[in-house]
Design a protein around this motif. Sequence first.
Motif, PDB file in Angstrom:
ATOM      1  N   ILE A 226       0.851  -1.188   0.000  1.00 19.53           N
ATOM      2  CA  ILE A 226       0.000   0.000   0.000  1.00 19.53           C
ATOM      3  C   ILE A 226       0.886   1.236   0.000  1.00 19.53           C
ATOM      4  CG2 ILE A 226      -1.912  -1.123   1.226  1.00 19.53           C
ATOM      5  CD1 ILE A 226      -0.969   0.329   3.755  1.00 19.53           C
ATOM      6  N   SER A 227       0.288   2.364  -0.331  1.00 18.97           N
ATOM      7  CA  SER A 227       0.978   3.643  -0.294  1.00 18.97           C
ATOM      8  C   SER A 227       0.305   4.506   0.767  1.00 18.97           C
ATOM      9  CB  SER A 227       0.920   4.328  -1.660  1.00 18.97           C
ATOM     10  OG  SER A 227       1.668   5.521  -1.647  1.00 18.97           O
ATOM     11  N   TYR A 228       1.058   4.907   1.766  1.00 20.27           N
ATOM     12  CA  TYR A 228       0.502   5.626   2.915  1.00 20.27           C
ATOM     13  C   TYR A 228       0.884   7.103   2.840  1.00 20.27           C
ATOM     14  CZ  TYR A 228       0.441   7.354   7.777  1.00 20.27           C
ATOM     15  OH  TYR A 228       0.261   8.102   8.903  1.00 20.27           O
ATOM     16  N   HIS A 229      -0.135   7.989   2.848  1.00 22.02           N
ATOM     17  CA  HIS A 229       0.102   9.430   2.894  1.00 22.02           C
ATOM     18  C   HIS A 229       0.403   9.810   4.340  1.00 22.02           C
ATOM     19  CE1 HIS A 229      -1.456  13.788   1.976  1.00 22.02           C
ATOM     20  NE2 HIS A 229      -0.214  13.752   2.398  1.00 22.02           N
ATOM     21  N   LEU A 230       1.642  10.227   4.588  1.00 24.70           N
ATOM     22  CA  LEU A 230       2.088  10.512   5.951  1.00 24.70           C
ATOM     23  C   LEU A 230       1.186  11.550   6.614  1.00 24.70           C
ATOM     24  CD1 LEU A 230       4.144  10.238   8.245  1.00 24.70           C
ATOM     25  CD2 LEU A 230       5.524  11.994   7.111  1.00 24.70           C
ATOM     26  N   GLU A 231       0.656  11.184   7.766  1.00 28.11           N
ATOM     27  CA  GLU A 231      -0.188  12.095   8.544  1.00 28.11           C
ATOM     28  C   GLU A 231       0.248  12.051  10.004  1.00 28.11           C
ATOM     29  OE1 GLU A 231      -4.907  13.131   9.362  1.00 28.11           O
ATOM     30  OE2 GLU A 231      -4.347  11.280   8.316  1.00 28.11           O
ATOM     31  N   LEU A 232       0.760  13.176  10.481  1.00 29.58           N
ATOM     32  CA  LEU A 232       1.222  13.255  11.857  1.00 29.58           C
ATOM     33  C   LEU A 232       0.025  13.422  12.780  1.00 29.58           C
ATOM     34  CD1 LEU A 232       4.306  15.616  11.386  1.00 29.58           C
ATOM     35  CD2 LEU A 232       4.256  13.120  11.383  1.00 29.58           C
ATOM     36  N   SER A 233      -0.134  12.495  13.692  1.00 30.33           N
ATOM     37  CA  SER A 233      -1.267  12.547  14.607  1.00 30.33           C
ATOM     38  C   SER A 233      -1.045  13.624  15.658  1.00 30.33           C
ATOM     39  CB  SER A 233      -1.463  11.196  15.294  1.00 30.33           C
ATOM     40  OG  SER A 233      -0.373  10.928  16.162  1.00 30.33           O
ATOM     41  N   ASP A 234      -2.111  14.038  16.297  1.00 28.82           N
ATOM     42  CA  ASP A 234      -2.001  14.986  17.400  1.00 28.82           C
ATOM     43  C   ASP A 234      -1.869  14.212  18.707  1.00 28.82           C
ATOM     44  OD1 ASP A 234      -2.157  16.972  19.258  1.00 28.82           O
ATOM     45  OD2 ASP A 234      -4.168  17.637  18.753  1.00 28.82           O
ATOM     46  N   ARG A 235      -2.917  13.535  19.082  1.00 29.94           N
ATOM     47  CA  ARG A 235      -2.887  12.763  20.314  1.00 29.94           C
ATOM     48  C   ARG A 235      -1.958  11.564  20.173  1.00 29.94           C
ATOM     49  NH1 ARG A 235      -5.747  12.546  24.918  1.00 29.94           N
ATOM     50  NH2 ARG A 235      -5.844  10.537  26.005  1.00 29.94           N
ATOM     51  N   LEU A 236      -1.212  11.277  21.240  1.00 35.07           N
ATOM     52  CA  LEU A 236      -0.302  10.136  21.249  1.00 35.07           C
ATOM     53  C   LEU A 236      -1.056   8.894  21.714  1.00 35.07           C
ATOM     54  CD1 LEU A 236       2.869  11.796  22.831  1.00 35.07           C
ATOM     55  CD2 LEU A 236       2.220  11.620  20.428  1.00 35.07           C
ATOM     56  N   THR A 237      -0.875   7.800  20.981  1.00 30.06           N
ATOM     57  CA  THR A 237      -1.505   6.531  21.335  1.00 30.06           C
ATOM     58  C   THR A 237      -0.413   5.568  21.772  1.00 30.06           C
ATOM     59  OG1 THR A 237      -3.253   6.907  19.707  1.00 30.06           O
ATOM     60  CG2 THR A 237      -2.967   4.656  20.526  1.00 30.06           C
ATOM     61  N   PHE A 238      -0.363   5.279  23.060  1.00 32.49           N
ATOM     62  CA  PHE A 238       0.695   4.435  23.604  1.00 32.49           C
ATOM     63  C   PHE A 238       0.287   2.966  23.545  1.00 32.49           C
ATOM     64  CE2 PHE A 238       1.509   8.544  25.525  1.00 32.49           C
ATOM     65  CZ  PHE A 238       2.882   8.657  25.378  1.00 32.49           C
TER      66      PHE A 238
ATOM     67  N   ALA B 147       4.407   7.964  12.886  1.00 31.65           N
ATOM     68  CA  ALA B 147       3.678   9.198  12.574  1.00 31.65           C
ATOM     69  C   ALA B 147       3.039   9.827  13.803  1.00 31.65           C
ATOM     70  CB  ALA B 147       2.610   8.918  11.521  1.00 31.65           C
ATOM     71  N   GLN B 148       3.305   9.279  14.987  1.00 30.13           N
ATOM     72  CA  GLN B 148       2.729   9.835  16.200  1.00 30.13           C
ATOM     73  C   GLN B 148       3.344  11.196  16.507  1.00 30.13           C
ATOM     74  OE1 GLN B 148       0.511   8.192  18.758  1.00 30.13           O
ATOM     75  NE2 GLN B 148      -0.045   7.110  16.909  1.00 30.13           N
ATOM     76  N   GLY B 149       2.513  12.175  16.769  1.00 33.93           N
ATOM     77  CA  GLY B 149       2.985  13.399  17.384  1.00 33.93           C
ATOM     78  C   GLY B 149       3.250  14.587  16.488  1.00 33.93           C
ATOM     79  N   THR B 150       2.906  15.780  16.988  1.00 33.28           N
ATOM     80  CA  THR B 150       3.203  17.055  16.343  1.00 33.28           C
ATOM     81  C   THR B 150       4.666  17.401  16.575  1.00 33.28           C
ATOM     82  OG1 THR B 150       0.926  17.754  16.736  1.00 33.28           O
ATOM     83  CG2 THR B 150       2.531  19.483  16.256  1.00 33.28           C
ATOM     84  N   ARG B 151       5.317  17.979  15.543  1.00 32.67           N
ATOM     85  CA  ARG B 151       6.766  18.262  15.614  1.00 32.67           C
ATOM     86  C   ARG B 151       7.038  19.761  15.544  1.00 32.67           C
ATOM     87  NH1 ARG B 151       8.330  13.070  14.036  1.00 32.67           N
ATOM     88  NH2 ARG B 151       6.428  11.804  14.207  1.00 32.67           N
ATOM     89  N   ASN B 152       8.116  20.169  16.189  1.00 35.64           N
ATOM     90  CA  ASN B 152       8.507  21.571  16.174  1.00 35.64           C
ATOM     91  C   ASN B 152       9.697  21.786  15.252  1.00 35.64           C
ATOM     92  OD1 ASN B 152      10.159  24.019  17.244  1.00 35.64           O
ATOM     93  ND2 ASN B 152       8.154  24.261  18.189  1.00 35.64           N
ATOM     94  N   ILE B 153       9.593  22.781  14.345  1.00 33.65           N
ATOM     95  CA  ILE B 153      10.707  23.138  13.458  1.00 33.65           C
ATOM     96  C   ILE B 153      11.049  24.618  13.599  1.00 33.65           C
ATOM     97  CG2 ILE B 153      10.380  21.291  11.775  1.00 33.65           C
ATOM     98  CD1 ILE B 153       8.912  23.433  10.013  1.00 33.65           C
TER      99      ILE B 153
END
Length: 531
Positions: A366-378, A394-400
Amino acid sequence: MTTKIIRLPLAGALAALLLSAGCTDLDAPIESEYTPSNFLTTPEQFIAASGPVYSQMRGEVAKAYWNLQELSTDEAVIVARNGNYYDGARYQQLSLHTWNPQNEFVRTAWDWGFSGISTCNRTLALFQNTADGEFKAQFMAELRTMRALYYYQMMDSYGNIPLVPEFGSTEQPTNATRQEVFAYIESELKAALPNLSATVSAQTYGRPTQSTAQALLAKLYLNAEVYIGQPRYTEAIAACNTIIKSKKHSLAANYLDVFAVENGPQVTEIIFAVPFDANLAQGNMMSRFALHQQMRDKFGLLFTPSNASLTWPEFYALYKEPTDTRNQQWLAGKQYLSDGRTPILIATTKKGLDSRYTGADGNTAISYHLELSDRLTFRDAAKFDVGNDELGKAQGTRNIKYYPDKSSTSRDQGNDLVLLRYADVLLMKAEALLRGGQDPDGATAKDLVNQIRTRAQVPALPTVDLNALFEERSREMAWEGWRRNDLIRFGKWETVWGQGMKTNADTYRRIYPIPTTELTLNGQLKQNPGY
C-alpha cells in the motif's frame, strides 16, 4: 536567502589549558609557553583566550540542559518506538517527574554548567595577571557575565548550589543557599555592566553586551519570589526599560527569521545567542530529533532524522488562531513536500502500516500518505512506547522553530541557539507589571503583549491578565528552554499534563537533585531536600 557568516571566539592555543572536568577540579596545573608579557595584548588575543568559555556553552545547552528545561514540561516529550529511545527511561523520568540523582541528564547538565564556571574562573585568573589596557576591562566584564549566566542556569535548575572558589583554591566548595547565589549573580552583573560594550553588532554577537546583562537581571528579578521569596518586579521592569530605551533591539518582522539557519548579528531581536555551525561548532541537533525520517526529502536534507521529540497535544492546542504566524513552527496533520501540494507517500504493506493488523493480506503493498497525529496513542504506556510501524512513526506534532539546515552533511545544524531576545523582554515587563511592579514610563501589559501579537498577525487583545499573558508566553517562547522556568513561576509545575500521564505533584522537584557522582567527589555538598 542570505549567507550566514560565522564569527566564533577562537579557542587558540589555550583551549586545552582552560578546559576542566567539574566544579571540584580547581587546582589542575597550567602548562603553557604563553605569559602575560607575550600574550593578551590585542582584542584578537583576548578573544582567543576566551574561546573555551563559549565553546563550553555549546556543549550541552541544546542537549542535556535543554532536556531538563523542556522534556520535564508539557511542551516536549521523547517517546519510545518499539524500544528505540527508551534508553533506561531517562527521557520518561523527566516527563513523569520521577527522576533521581542518577539520571543521566541531571548529571550531564551539572557537569557542563560547573565546567563552564571553572573555565570562566581559570580564564579570569589569566586575564587578571595581564597588564591593564584598553581591552582588559571589557573582556573581564564579558567573562564575569558569562560566569553569571552559568551560575544562573545552575541556580535555577539545582537551587542550593556551591559558589565555586576562585581559581587556585584547593578548598572543596559547600552548598550556598539560593539567596546567596542570587545575591552573587546580581552583584556580578551589576559590577560587569559599566565595562560591557553597549554596541550591538557583528563584532559583539555571541558575546555578552550591556543588553545581555540587563536581560539576565530581568530574569533574576522576575523569578525573585521563587528564588528568594521576595518580589523584585519593579527592578525587573527597570532592567527591561534600559533595553527598550536603548533602541538597540527590535522585533524581527518575521518571527521565524530569529531562529533560521541564517540567523545571526543581522537579527536585532537577538540579545544573546550561542553560535552554532554544522561543521565548525556542532551541538544543535533540533531537526535531527524532531523530524520524521520521511521529512528528509521535504527539507532537502543530506541525513536521515531520528524521529524522536514531539509535543504533547495539550500544549499544541494553545495555538488556536489560524492566522498566527507562529503556527509555522509546527508540523501536524497530512504532510506534503516543499511545494505544499505533492503528498509525502510511504511505500509499505498493511502490516507495515500497522503491526497490529491481523488480516491474511498483511503483506499487500500500500501507499501511505504521511499524517502526523495529534494525540499520542501508547501501545506500552509503562515504557512510553508508541510503536515503530508507520502509524507509530507518525505519532505526534513536531517543532521546526530551528528550521532544518539543508546544507548540513551531518545531524548538526547551523542555527544559532537564542537564549535571550527582545520579545522575551517585552513579555517579562508585561508580567512584572501585572504582578505589581511599578513603571515610571506608564506602559501597560496590554500594549506590550499586543506588540507581540501584532508581529504574529493575530488580533490585539482588549485586556490582558496573567492567564492571557501565560498563554501568550507559551505560544511565543515554545522550544526556547524557558518552559520549566515559566511553569514554576506561574504555579503550574505540579499540575497534570501529558494526556493525564504526568501526575506527580512533589514540590521538591522544582529543583533537580545534586548528582550522585558529584556528592561522591565532594563530601562537603549536601543533597537537595526530598532526594
